[in-house]
Structure formats: structure tokens, C-alpha cells
Design an enzyme around this catalytic site. Sequence first.
Site, PDB file in Angstrom:
ATOM      1  N   SER A 189      21.939 -46.674 107.301  1.00  0.00           N
ATOM      2  CA  SER A 189      22.308 -47.800 108.006  1.00  0.00           C
ATOM      3  C   SER A 189      21.336 -48.864 107.804  1.00  0.00           C
ATOM      4  O   SER A 189      20.150 -48.694 107.532  1.00  0.00           O
ATOM      5  CB  SER A 189      22.531 -47.473 109.519  1.00  0.00           C
ATOM      6  N   TYR A 204      18.526 -44.570 117.367  1.00  0.00           N
ATOM      7  CA  TYR A 204      19.337 -44.794 116.246  1.00  0.00           C
ATOM      8  C   TYR A 204      18.518 -45.175 115.027  1.00  0.00           C
ATOM      9  O   TYR A 204      18.618 -44.693 113.997  1.00  0.00           O
ATOM     10  CB  TYR A 204      20.581 -45.536 116.429  1.00  0.00           C
ATOM     11  N   LYS A 261      17.636 -43.011 111.686  1.00  0.00           N
ATOM     12  CA  LYS A 261      18.209 -43.322 110.666  1.00  0.00           C
ATOM     13  C   LYS A 261      17.271 -43.857 109.642  1.00  0.00           C
ATOM     14  O   LYS A 261      17.512 -43.718 108.207  1.00  0.00           O
ATOM     15  CB  LYS A 261      19.223 -44.808 110.838  1.00  0.00           C
TER      16      LYS A 261
END
Length: 207
Positions: A107, A127, A131
Site C-alpha cells: 500500500s 496499518y 504495511k
Amino acid sequence: LPGSLDSTADLVSVEGRRCLALKADLLDHASLTDAVATVLAEWGRIDVLVNNGRYVGPGHMDHIVDTPVQLLRDHLEANALAPVVLIKAVIPQMVDRGAGTIIDLTSSAAYEDPPEPAGAGGWGLGYAFSKGALHRIAGVLAVELRDTNVRAYNVQPGFIATERIRQDMGAFGFDASTGAPAAVVGKVCRWLLEAPEARALNGACIQ
């Protein structure tokens, strides 16, 4: 989300393909190695591993000061360490055969700052930093395994209009109508597996 492993398997079977549906939990690493062992016992080989699952649960859209450290650990366990567990489980038989592909769905949150705070169009630290950890795996793998014909890639698909985005993420400032269809990701992964030109991109991030 609606649906189940069984209903998804049925859709695959309708297309005339074999499907082995296995339950696994990214926070239960033993369930991941058990799943790999089951596939190898049933089918004898694993040609491709796509690390696409991620943590979705409490704290994924909280600000840093509001996020318990344990929830940050859960993000790391699910988004970065679980893929490592799966990679370690599938690579030996790929190396033995001299072929195999690892694809990690990364991402832009792994290397870019959010445009807004979490919950208002941005994303939480859990997140982003998990990631970020996932994002580093493919390049290291590509170097370590460059003499084995086992390849590793990051695929950074951008904003994809998944079912979950449509159902859950509007309240956090994400408009699913602006996202690309999920089929785009599958097509890119297939290209990496089939196109001769993809070999030169081993270790790269495909956007």
C-alpha cells in the site's frame, strides 16, 4: 461481509476449477502453517503465494494516542509476520523445484504520509507501519533467492473498490465510487506470473 469460504469455493468450481477452501487466522500462526501443510498434502506443490489478507478490527482507524500497544502488535502480527510465516512455509518446496512466486499486496500507506488524520480520510499507524514492514519483504527475498528462480514482488494497487470499502469505509472518508475494480489486482498478478518481461522486475514494486 456476505458470503463464506464455501460459497466462494462454489463460484470457483462453477468455472470448472479445483478449489481447496481452508480456514486460517492471521493472528494464529499455527493455523497458517497447518493450511500450507494441507495444501502440500492435497496438491503436492504451491506455485504462487499471494499475501493479500490483513488485519481489520478495533484500532485500525484510531489515532496513535488512542491505540493500545497490543492492537499495534496485532497489526504487525497479521500484516507483516503472518506473511513471513507463510513465506517460510512455502519457499523450501519452491526452491527444490526451482520455481515459484511470492506476491505481497502492499500500500502507499507503507511509504507515504496520510492526507488527513485517521478516520477523516487518512489511516492509522497500525496499518501504515505494518504495511511498511510488509513492503520490505519482497526486495530482501528477491536478493536472497535470485539464484533459485523463485521471484518476489510487491503489488501496490492504489485505491480499490472492494466490498469492504463499500460497506464499512464510507464513514472514515473513503468513497468507493472513486476506486478501481478489484479485478485489476488479479490481472496484474496474472501478468507477473505469465509475462516474460516480469522476470526483470523481480523484487520491484508494481503500481
